[in-house]
Every structure is written in structure tokens, then in C-alpha cells.
Scaffold this active site. Sequence first.
Site, PDB file in Angstrom:
ATOM      1  N   CYS A   2       0.872  -1.171   0.000  1.00  0.00           N
ATOM      2  CA  CYS A   2       0.000   0.000   0.000  1.00  0.00           C
ATOM      3  C   CYS A   2       0.911   1.224   0.000  1.00  0.00           C
ATOM      4  CB  CYS A   2      -0.954   0.096   1.195  1.00  0.00           C
ATOM      5  SG  CYS A   2      -2.127  -1.268   1.285  1.00  0.00           S
ATOM      6  N   CYS A 226      12.530  -4.282   4.939  1.00  0.00           N
ATOM      7  CA  CYS A 226      12.040  -5.303   3.988  1.00  0.00           C
ATOM      8  C   CYS A 226      12.959  -5.382   2.770  1.00  0.00           C
ATOM      9  CB  CYS A 226      10.615  -4.966   3.548  1.00  0.00           C
ATOM     10  SG  CYS A 226      10.036  -5.999   2.192  1.00  0.00           S
ATOM     11  N   SER A 273      10.191  -5.319 -13.507  1.00  0.00           N
ATOM     12  CA  SER A 273      11.049  -5.379 -12.321  1.00  0.00           C
ATOM     13  C   SER A 273      12.320  -6.185 -12.526  1.00  0.00           C
ATOM     14  CB  SER A 273      10.256  -5.904 -11.130  1.00  0.00           C
ATOM     15  OG  SER A 273       9.582  -7.069 -11.500  1.00  0.00           O
ATOM     16  N   ASP A 335      14.723 -12.333 -13.653  1.00  0.00           N
ATOM     17  CA  ASP A 335      13.444 -11.967 -13.043  1.00  0.00           C
ATOM     18  C   ASP A 335      13.671 -11.684 -11.562  1.00  0.00           C
ATOM     19  OD1 ASP A 335      10.780 -11.407 -12.827  1.00  0.00           O
ATOM     20  OD2 ASP A 335      10.067 -13.422 -13.265  1.00  0.00           O
ATOM     21  N   ASP A 336      12.725 -10.950 -10.939  1.00  0.00           N
ATOM     22  CA  ASP A 336      12.914 -10.616  -9.520  1.00  0.00           C
ATOM     23  C   ASP A 336      12.741 -11.831  -8.628  1.00  0.00           C
ATOM     24  OD1 ASP A 336       9.865 -10.498  -8.629  1.00  0.00           O
ATOM     25  OD2 ASP A 336      10.056  -9.515 -10.554  1.00  0.00           O
ATOM     26  N   CYS A 373       4.656 -13.514   3.553  1.00  0.00           N
ATOM     27  CA  CYS A 373       5.034 -12.319   4.320  1.00  0.00           C
ATOM     28  C   CYS A 373       4.005 -12.076   5.427  1.00  0.00           C
ATOM     29  CB  CYS A 373       5.070 -11.116   3.375  1.00  0.00           C
ATOM     30  SG  CYS A 373       5.406  -9.586   4.251  1.00  0.00           S
ATOM     31  N   CYS A 424      14.914  -7.735   6.866  1.00  0.00           N
ATOM     32  CA  CYS A 424      13.953  -8.825   6.947  1.00  0.00           C
ATOM     33  C   CYS A 424      14.181  -9.728   5.746  1.00  0.00           C
ATOM     34  CB  CYS A 424      12.510  -8.316   6.938  1.00  0.00           C
ATOM     35  SG  CYS A 424      11.341  -9.696   6.980  1.00  0.00           S
ATOM     36  N   CYS A 427      10.793 -14.119   3.996  1.00  0.00           N
ATOM     37  CA  CYS A 427      10.147 -14.879   2.914  1.00  0.00           C
ATOM     38  C   CYS A 427      11.119 -15.861   2.267  1.00  0.00           C
ATOM     39  CB  CYS A 427       9.441 -13.977   1.907  1.00  0.00           C
ATOM     40  SG  CYS A 427      10.321 -12.580   1.326  1.00  0.00           S
TER      41      CYS A 427
END
Length: 434
Positions: A2, A226, A273, A335-336, A373, A424, A427
Site C-alpha cells: 500500500c 524489507c 522489475s 526476473d525478480d 510475508c 527482513c 520470505c
Amino acid sequence: MCGNFAVSSTDANIIDDLFLGTFYLQHRGQKYCGLSVYDGTQIKIRTHKGLVRDRSFSDLTGMGGFMGIGSTSLKDCQPLKLDSKMGEFTICFSGNIINREEIVDDLKKRGHSFYTDSDIEIIAKLIAQGNNFVDGIENMAGKIRGSYALVLLSKNALYAARDKYGFRPLVMGIREGSIAVSSESCAFCNTGFIILRDVEPGEILEIKKDKYETKKVIHSDIKQYCSFEWVYTANVTSIIDGSPVDCVRRNIGAALAKRYPVDADIVAAVPNSGIGHAIGYSQESKIPFDNVFIKYDYASRSYTQPTQEERDREAKIKLIPVSCKIKGRKVVICDDSIVRGTQFKNDLVVKLRRNGISEIHARIACPPLKAPCLYGVATRSKNELIAAEKTVEEIRKYIGIDSLAYATIEDVAEAIGKPIKDLCLSCWTDQYKV
Ligand code: SF4
């Protein structure tokens, strides 16, 4: 994710800055958006479902004022307005409350009712219990487990705050007579603001006109920025906590080229990305960069769609193969990340093979994704993540390519320029420190 934006000024007409600043955070959420301003008499609010630019400037008549906040959201309709003993306020929030049930139960026992099942309502109600807004934000921070970055508009001042671990980014910008706060600095580039500094983890800021003051810093022994913001989420023009996203992506690409060299004709990206990572790989390996896919301008961002069905649909339609660059070539494609592997298998590889590619070597800009996450809007569950169940070799075979390699945690941390302990990495490690 967001996106949050706020602006305060000595000038009574902040609406253009607010509208554009919020618009430039569109990549962080596309389901709802909204603006709120204080015009000197009342706090006004406008929200709608969809993209910021589904409405035009002319729809904002009557939305002037000295200060305002804006939101792009992939989950809740924001800003939320609440009346409290401190007066009316509106609030926008990015993050996630892990202990939501416990807090809701407690608030219900004390007589509160809830209109929605959204975290923003809980955040607002906890803040409203304070003796003032700073006290209220501190009260909220002491009760929730999880992450937050927020902007709050009252009749007296704007407030901006970031959780004590620094999960979600928040940065301040300055222009003569105005202060802005944004989830990302990309929102400043075309509005004339320059970066002033990041809002520090745990910091609570009060902003009035063009002045700001740190009212409180909530201390933590650990930081948890993050990592995925740099790898994927953030806009490539943003600078997050001092590290430019574009440089980080190129550094990761260069590390991939050093660690996993391959004999190929071109290096390409899964746009958008993957582009920075691919350029970094190309510059380090001296293999030319070229496009094998173009992202269609009118497609949306697949990752930030609210449902799997919508994500699959967007992923499938967004990439158009550049057939003349593909035939007979050995291609490194950057790729990301790989989430379920289905986009690679059912879309990218199919389109590349159909156009006569010779070899496909995928280089992924982060370690295998193994866990959802807990600190942002959860768009994945563990059983959707292919790396939670399969080895790298099994994933390679499943998606049907010639080689597959992932960046290491050390590569990612070095590319960001922060110690591993301050990042962090949950993930990828499936371990949660908070
Ligand atoms: S779990 Fe992953 S996406 Fe979530 S905050 Fe940590 S690094 Fe970012």
C-alpha cells in the site's frame, strides 16, 4: 504494501501535490485509492475503487487545504475517517497486524464495535484511545505485533510514523514552503520535492505547515528493513533508507553474473522489475542486453492484484514476446522472483519456445521464496510457493528451462548495502524475528 502520501504547506492549495504524489505510488496498490484534506474548517475525504487516475483533477473541486493525506491500497478503502476525543482525523496505513484477533477481542470486550475486518480500523481505534495523537500512536505501537507505516491528518497537524523495525519504508521530502511524506521517494520526482531524510524506524513526526518535529522515537534493538522492497516492490527511481533501488538491482544482477556465468547471446529481463537485474548481469558479463519481452503499457502489475485469479490473468496478458530477438538465441533471462513457477512454465517458456529460442537460462534476483510475508498484505500462502516444496533442480525441470540459479542472501544484503541482521529475509528463510 500500500502507498501513503502526505503533504503540508504554507500554501492553501495542496491538492495538485497530493493527487500527483498519491498517483506516483500507484504501483503499491491498485484496488482502492483515496485523498483527504483539511481546508481550515473541515476534514474532507474522497475515495474510490480502482486507480487514482480513474478520476481527474476536475473531480477534486472543493478539496483545497493546507494539508492532506492520500492512499493507494490493494486491500482496504483508505483513508479512514474517525471522530475521537481529540477531534476528527483521517488515516492511511501500510503494514499488517499479526495479533489482530487478540486485539479485536480485547476491544470488543471494552465495548467497541467494528464496521470492517480491516487492519486500518484497528489502528485508528487504538490511536483514538490516546490522550493526544503522539500518545495514541505510541499506544497503538505498544499493542500491535507486526508492521506499520502511517500518515494521519488532524485539524491541528499531520503525523507520520513508522514501526520500530523499519519494515515498511517512509521518506520525507521538502520544497520551499512544503513538507511531504511518502512511502517512496519516486512520488517526489515530478512534484519538485527533494528527499529530506527517511522517517526513522520508531519515529513519530508532527508536521505543521512547512515545519516538522520528532515527537517520539520508539526504540528497538533490531531493525528489519524489507529486502523485497529493493528486489521487487519499490519503483526503480526510489531511494529507500539511503539505498537507490536501481543500483541495488544492478548490483544483484552483477552478483548473479559473477556467481552463475553462462555462455549466451543476450541477457533479457522479465519486465519491468527484472530490467535492473538484467542490466547488471549484462554489464558484468559483457553479454549484450536486449528485450525478448515488452510489458504492455495498459496491463496492471500482477503481484499487487488482490486475488490469484486476477494475478494469473494479468501475468498472462502483460508480456508480449519480441519474436525477432528470440529465434535461435541462447538467452539469460532475469526476473525478480519465482512464486509458483506457473508464469514461467505456462507463459514465458511457452512464448519463448513458440518463437524458436535455442536455450533459456533463468537468473533470479533473490533466494527461493519459501514463506509468506507476515509484515505486509499477505498475497501468498505457503502452499502456493513452489520453493517451499521443490529443490532448485526440481523447479528447473518443472518450468522446463536449461538452467536456473538464484541470488544468495549474502548477495542481496551486499547489493542493498546493509548488514544481514538489519534486513527482513523471512520470505526466504521462513524464520520470523518479530
Ligand atoms: S517477509 Fe519478505 S516481503 Fe515481508 S517484510 Fe520480510 S522481506 Fe519483506
